[in-house]
Design a protein around this motif. Sequence first.
Motif, short mmCIF file in Angstrom:
data_model
loop_
_atom_site.label_atom_id
_atom_site.label_comp_id
_atom_site.label_asym_id
_atom_site.label_seq_id
_atom_site.Cartn_x
_atom_site.Cartn_y
_atom_site.Cartn_z
N THR A 102 5.60 33.55 64.30
CA THR A 102 5.65 32.57 65.32
C THR A 102 4.99 31.18 64.73
OG1 THR A 102 3.91 33.44 66.35
CG2 THR A 102 5.93 34.17 67.36
N PRO A 103 5.32 30.09 65.39
CA PRO A 103 4.62 28.93 64.85
C PRO A 103 2.89 29.09 65.06
CG PRO A 103 6.46 28.41 66.52
CD PRO A 103 6.22 29.70 66.54
N LEU A 104 2.46 28.60 63.95
CA LEU A 104 1.01 28.81 64.07
C LEU A 104 0.19 27.84 65.20
CD1 LEU A 104 0.44 28.84 60.20
CD2 LEU A 104 0.76 30.75 61.72
N PRO A 105 -0.88 28.23 65.78
CA PRO A 105 -1.70 29.32 65.22
C PRO A 105 -1.06 30.83 65.93
CG PRO A 105 -2.73 28.20 66.83
CD PRO A 105 -1.28 27.52 66.75
N GLY A 106 0.00 31.02 65.94
CA GLY A 106 0.71 32.45 66.17
C GLY A 106 0.22 32.88 67.49
N ILE B 179 -10.86 20.40 50.74
CA ILE B 179 -9.68 21.03 50.28
C ILE B 179 -8.61 21.55 51.22
CG2 ILE B 179 -11.30 22.29 48.34
CD1 ILE B 179 -11.38 24.70 50.00
N TRP B 180 -8.69 21.18 52.43
CA TRP B 180 -7.41 21.69 53.37
C TRP B 180 -7.45 20.83 54.30
CZ3 TRP B 180 -4.64 25.94 51.64
CH2 TRP B 180 -3.88 26.31 52.49
N ALA B 181 -6.11 20.82 55.00
CA ALA B 181 -5.91 19.96 56.29
C ALA B 181 -4.73 20.87 56.98
CB ALA B 181 -5.39 18.56 55.93
N ASP B 182 -5.01 21.23 58.17
CA ASP B 182 -4.02 21.66 58.93
C ASP B 182 -3.77 20.55 59.90
OD1 ASP B 182 -3.69 24.03 58.05
OD2 ASP B 182 -4.63 25.14 60.21
N ILE B 183 -2.29 20.23 59.98
CA ILE B 183 -1.97 19.08 60.97
C ILE B 183 -1.46 19.62 62.01
CG2 ILE B 183 -0.48 17.18 60.73
CD1 ILE B 183 -2.23 17.29 58.16
N VAL C 27 0.35 24.12 64.88
CA VAL C 27 0.14 23.76 63.57
C VAL C 27 1.40 23.10 62.89
CG1 VAL C 27 -1.03 24.28 61.23
CG2 VAL C 27 -2.10 25.15 63.10
N GLU C 28 1.37 21.72 62.93
CA GLU C 28 2.81 21.24 62.46
C GLU C 28 2.95 21.38 60.88
OE1 GLU C 28 4.13 17.62 63.86
OE2 GLU C 28 4.89 18.88 65.54
N ASP C 29 1.75 21.14 59.93
CA ASP C 29 1.79 21.76 58.62
C ASP C 29 0.46 22.11 58.27
OD1 ASP C 29 2.81 21.81 56.11
OD2 ASP C 29 3.10 19.62 55.66
N VAL D 251 -14.74 28.69 68.33
CA VAL D 251 -14.67 27.52 67.61
C VAL D 251 -13.99 28.10 66.14
CG1 VAL D 251 -15.64 25.60 66.26
CG2 VAL D 251 -16.69 26.46 68.61
N THR D 252 -13.13 27.64 65.66
CA THR D 252 -12.33 28.35 64.53
C THR D 252 -11.79 27.03 63.56
OG1 THR D 252 -10.88 29.87 63.90
CG2 THR D 252 -10.21 28.60 65.54
N ASN D 253 -10.99 27.31 62.47
CA ASN D 253 -10.61 26.12 61.82
C ASN D 253 -9.10 26.42 61.01
OD1 ASN D 253 -11.63 28.07 60.03
ND2 ASN D 253 -12.57 26.20 58.59
N PHE D 254 -8.94 25.81 59.89
CA PHE D 254 -7.60 25.87 59.50
C PHE D 254 -7.27 27.42 59.09
CE2 PHE D 254 -10.92 24.11 56.70
CZ PHE D 254 -11.06 25.25 55.63
N ARG D 255 -6.03 27.78 58.96
CA ARG D 255 -5.46 28.85 58.62
C ARG D 255 -5.52 29.98 59.51
NH1 ARG D 255 -1.82 28.34 56.47
NH2 ARG D 255 -1.42 29.72 54.55
N LEU D 256 -5.67 29.55 60.85
CA LEU D 256 -5.97 30.46 62.11
C LEU D 256 -4.46 31.13 62.19
CD1 LEU D 256 -7.28 31.70 64.68
CD2 LEU D 256 -6.51 29.74 65.78
#
Length: 715
Positions: free
Chosen positions: A544-548, A586-590, A558-560, A527-532
């Motif tokens: 490479t496109p995230l999450p890499g 404070i953050w939203a990975d789309i 991750v689109e944005d 289980v992980t979250n944004f900025r992966l």
Amino acid sequence: MRSINRREFLGGTVAVLGVASLRHPIWALAANSAAASPNPLLLGVDYYPDQTPEALWDEDARMIAEFGFTNVRIAEFAWALMEPSEGKFDFAWLGRAVQTLHKQNIAVILGTPSAAPPPWLTAKYPEIVEVNAQGAPLHPGGRRFTCPTNKTYRRLSLTIADEMARTFADTPGVIGWQIDNEFTLGSSPRCYCSHCQAGFQDWLRSKYGSLDNLNRTWGTVFWSQSYSDFSQIPVPLPSGGDPNPGLALDYNRYQSYANASYLEEQLAVLRKICPRHFVTTNNIGAPYDMIDMRSLYANLDFVAFDNYPGFFEMLLHEQSRSAPVSWDYIYAATALGHDFARSIHGKPFMIMEEQSGKAGQRTFSPQPEKGQVRMWTYQAIAHGAMGVNYFRWDTATFGAEEYWHGILNHDRSKSPSFDEIKQTVKELKALGPEVLTASYPAETALIFDYDCDWALQIQPGHSALSYATQVTSWYGAIASNHSGIDIIAPGTDLAAYKIVFAPVVYLLSEAQAARIRSFVQNGGVFVTNFRLGAKNETSQMSRTPLPGLVRDVMGVTVEDYVPIYSAKQGVKFSSTLAGADAESGIWADILQPVTAKVLGTYTSGAHAGRAAITMNTFGKGRAVYIGADLDPASLTRVLRSFAASAGVKQALDVPAGVEVTVRSSGSKQWTFLLNHTDTVQTVNIPGPHTDLLSGEPQTRSVSLSAYGVRVLQAS
Ligand code: GLA
Ligand code: ZN
């Protein structure tokens, strides 16, 4: 006089408890077969004979013994008395202090004094001072103001440690050492001096081999920073623009290495001269740390750290100036420190300084509530401590810590904690050694990665995005499940766990990606979250496109990635995670699901309708991506639901503010119930138990007084 040299101390001739299950390679050897290599139970106090008139030492030693303490830690700031001028040593006073304590069967942990060099030293060698992050040299007069690289300071620190070691290697009563004191404390945790610059350049030479390699890895072509000689490489001091992120990250690693290698020099001397003594150091609790504690403690016998929950609460309150800090947060942060300490060696640890009263320097926190110091002590034991020393015996009437209250007040009367701590020590002795060295089972792991912490400090992306805060919030959410948690390094084998939580995996190496992949493939829940995976371990962005590197495992793209300032981003949960809508802080990975299932969706703003939380089945396991920065209640609900679905057992169902942990040894189990609140709490238990502290049988339900503690064993 009854002798308590280390061997007899370990043999249990005094008020200590043998501890059989630890393996400490060096000093276990000396503990001979008769003692079955036990370690002492360390229940003691930090004592300052150097700050106390000698006429009072006898009385102190007698009172400390009568109190029930088994050891003191002394001398860690007494350099000026031990070496009054360069090369002239005077250990006679310290010898008399040790002897006075020894007469009362109090064992002694000696501190090497390198955290506080004497004035003659700084007058003669002014170049040893630390330079802070603004490039300003610190000044003598406080403590912890020295450079970890400086060769002169290393030589002088080593000399005093060496002389001390020779003097006390065979002194009856001396059992172990604390090297230095709180490496990471201080107004400026890292040094930026010219010695550190040269040390950094050497370290880079061996890390990168060639300048080509270094220039490529850091991308020094940016802003014309290509180096043609190692001696050109700067340290990250103010420079009209931010430093290269690769350089800045490596500088954090170098500073951590410099401190650890500084410690290792003293360690080598102590190992050689005092092979029968244990060696440790004390540090402030993780994860509030600038040094990689795992490397600092790598070759020490056990982890020791300093625990000041009430002081910590005051600091947080001073920082926020807002509503009182919730005790939930303090207790989670404290528990995280304990779990981190235990997880470093996977073995019982020690609290070298436990808050015993009002605590602070310029300002101070109030007297802990009645029962709270006892409860903090048990909280440490409940998470795997084998011993606790309280800070401090008496309260200084002079110096910068006149407000840091001990077990005796300024007038040497009993502090409000006196009786409570005495009772706690008595109870712990009665509880016995087995529980204090028992293991701490954990099916859950939380990854703490210093590289991610440091890289995010350099470029948080959002000013409020802090790795330590994210990890603490995640820890609090998971801990509310009341099942064991190990705090692990990114390189740890994950196979031992049912579920692994890893917030803000900002840096992701190929090796780490491979470990995650095989963990999930083999049935684990990750289980992980944004900025992966936003960056690799050199602090370059993923190409490479995230999450890499783990895009296939997570089954999303991750689109944005969106830092959130004023506009709020709502989150709606699918039925799997059913619960009230949340707001992303404070953050939203789309997220764009590829093979993953959507478990939560953004409800407002430009990204309304897009995926916020996904779960992917990969091999035999599952991988969860939480793109939103969930509020604490939602985070708790969501993380706990994944723990439950991974089959993690909850020790007991308890009311909020009550903490439960379990230690075990063979078929024996001890269940600790800790009430962090000021009201009576009731906990339902599954069958007949005995409370080992009160001796009372407990059947269906157990009541806990305010700050009360129970240690239950099935009967
Ligand atoms: C720290 C230090 C001690 C003392 C106490 C109280 O943890 O190790 O020397 O300063 O806190 O301030
Ligand atoms: Zn330096």
